[in-house]
Scaffold this active site. Structure first.
Site, mmCIF file in Angstrom:
data_model
loop_
_atom_site.group_PDB
_atom_site.id
_atom_site.type_symbol
_atom_site.label_atom_id
_atom_site.label_comp_id
_atom_site.label_asym_id
_atom_site.label_seq_id
_atom_site.Cartn_x
_atom_site.Cartn_y
_atom_site.Cartn_z
ATOM 1 N N TYR A 213 0.821 -1.193 0.053
ATOM 2 C CA TYR A 213 0.133 -0.115 -0.031
ATOM 3 C C TYR A 213 0.839 1.255 0.046
ATOM 4 C CZ TYR A 213 -3.826 3.070 1.718
ATOM 5 O OH TYR A 213 -4.732 4.250 1.703
ATOM 6 N N LYS B 295 -1.143 -1.064 -4.146
ATOM 7 C CA LYS B 295 -2.534 -0.237 -4.264
ATOM 8 C C LYS B 295 -1.440 1.069 -4.243
ATOM 9 C CE LYS B 295 -6.144 1.464 -1.369
ATOM 10 N NZ LYS B 295 -5.798 2.573 -1.130
ATOM 11 N N GLU C 120 -10.055 10.402 -8.251
ATOM 12 C CA GLU C 120 -10.145 11.521 -9.111
ATOM 13 C C GLU C 120 -9.331 11.269 -10.156
ATOM 14 O OE1 GLU C 120 -7.905 13.202 -5.351
ATOM 15 O OE2 GLU C 120 -8.868 11.398 -5.923
#
Length: 301
Positions: free
Chosen positions: A132, A160, A188
């Site tokens: 991550y 990720k 986004e």
């Protein structure tokens, strides 16, 4: 493991305890949208404000509710390797499909120590590891060389990638190859991440609008690139409004308005909206067709 994974919020009652009834409703709501799976106990799930016991019970509840219909990635990241291993072993036994761990933060650790951290976790379990990467929150940046080394580990699934640096994402893809899974983490820029090599996404705002991201993933999977910008713009209208407030309390407020959560409560020190702020959020929700289209079915609660 390619696909769209909702980084689940952790519903809570007004007293701050986990609301397992609302968790069940949230999972049913998400499954109806066709998501690929769930990322459990991550940043959106308020992981670092949950006890070790709560994190374990939360994961067990999600696995039980999904009954193997979708993939489960259990976030087991902690500041200490020892705690991360404990959560990873539990996740493996509980039936998670993969574990994921944010880079240890606060205390400074070198690249070699971070590699050993992940290797120690992987050696304790049989499931794969998804690193991550979230430098905006951890303050830790990992090198392309680090990812290339980790990609050679048979148990390292991928990353990720929660960073706006999509050049870096492309370089990871180039150096680590197609086998190395890259899941975009900043909602986004999902459309752009597809062109830079992502295999899907783990998203916080998927809680509020899962169907949109499933549409985007389906279009990307069939090469319909020209249709992605318009859908990304719809998502970003919501995200731009959310960023005027505070991410997790905002998402819970919208989920409450959508009829998914019983309460919008988030643990302290996360923001409590004033009456005026709550009214502004509710007004935006009522005016936004995307959020309205993701309302819960009556049977959720």
């Amino acid at each position: 493991m390619k696909g769209v994974y909702t980084a689940l919020v952790t519903p809570m009652n007004e007293n701050g305890d986990i609301d397992y009834d609302s968790l069940q409703a949230l999972i049913r709501h998400q499954l109806r949208s066709g998501v690929s799976g769930f990322y459990v106990g991550g940043s959106t799930g308020e992981a670092f404000m949950l006890s070790m016991t709560e994190r374990k019970k939360l994961l067990e509840a999600v696995i039980g509710a999904t009954a193997k219909r979708v993939k489960i990635i259990a976030h087991i990241g902690c500041i200490s390797t020892r705690d991360s291993v404990e959560l990873a072993v539990h996740a493996d036994k509980a039936g998670a499909d993969a574990v994921s761990a944010v880079v240890p933060f606060y205390y400074k650790a070198g690249i070699q120590e971070l590699q050993e951290h992940y290797e120690t976790i992987m050696s304790a379990v049989s499931v794969p590891m998804l690193i991550y990467h979230f430098p905006g929150a951890t303050g830790v940046s990992l090198t392309i060389d680090f990812y290339e080394r980790m990609s050679r580990h048979p148990q390292c699934l991928g990353v990720k990638f929660t960073s706006m640096n999509l050049f870096e994402m492309q370089q990871i893809r180039d150096r680590c190859g197609e086998r190395f899974l890259i899941l975009n983490g900043h909602d986004e820029v999902y459309a752009a991440s597809v062109l830079m090599g992502s295999d899907g996404a783990v998203g916080s705002t998927f809680n509020m609008m899962p169907s949109l991201y499933m549409d985007m993933f389906s279009l990307a999977s069939t090469g319909q690139w020209s249709k992605l910008p318009a859908l990304q713009a719809q998502a970003n209208e919501v995200i731009a409004h959310m960023l005027q407030f505070d991410v997790i309390p905002y998402e819970k407020a919208i989920l409450h308005l959508q009829g998914v959560l019983k309460t919008p409560f988030a643990r302290s020190p996360l923001k409590r909206f004033t009456t005026e702020e709550a009214a502004r959020i509710a007004e935006f929700y009522r005016s936004n067709n995307l959020l309205q289209s993701n309302n819960a079915q009556v049977s959720n609660l």
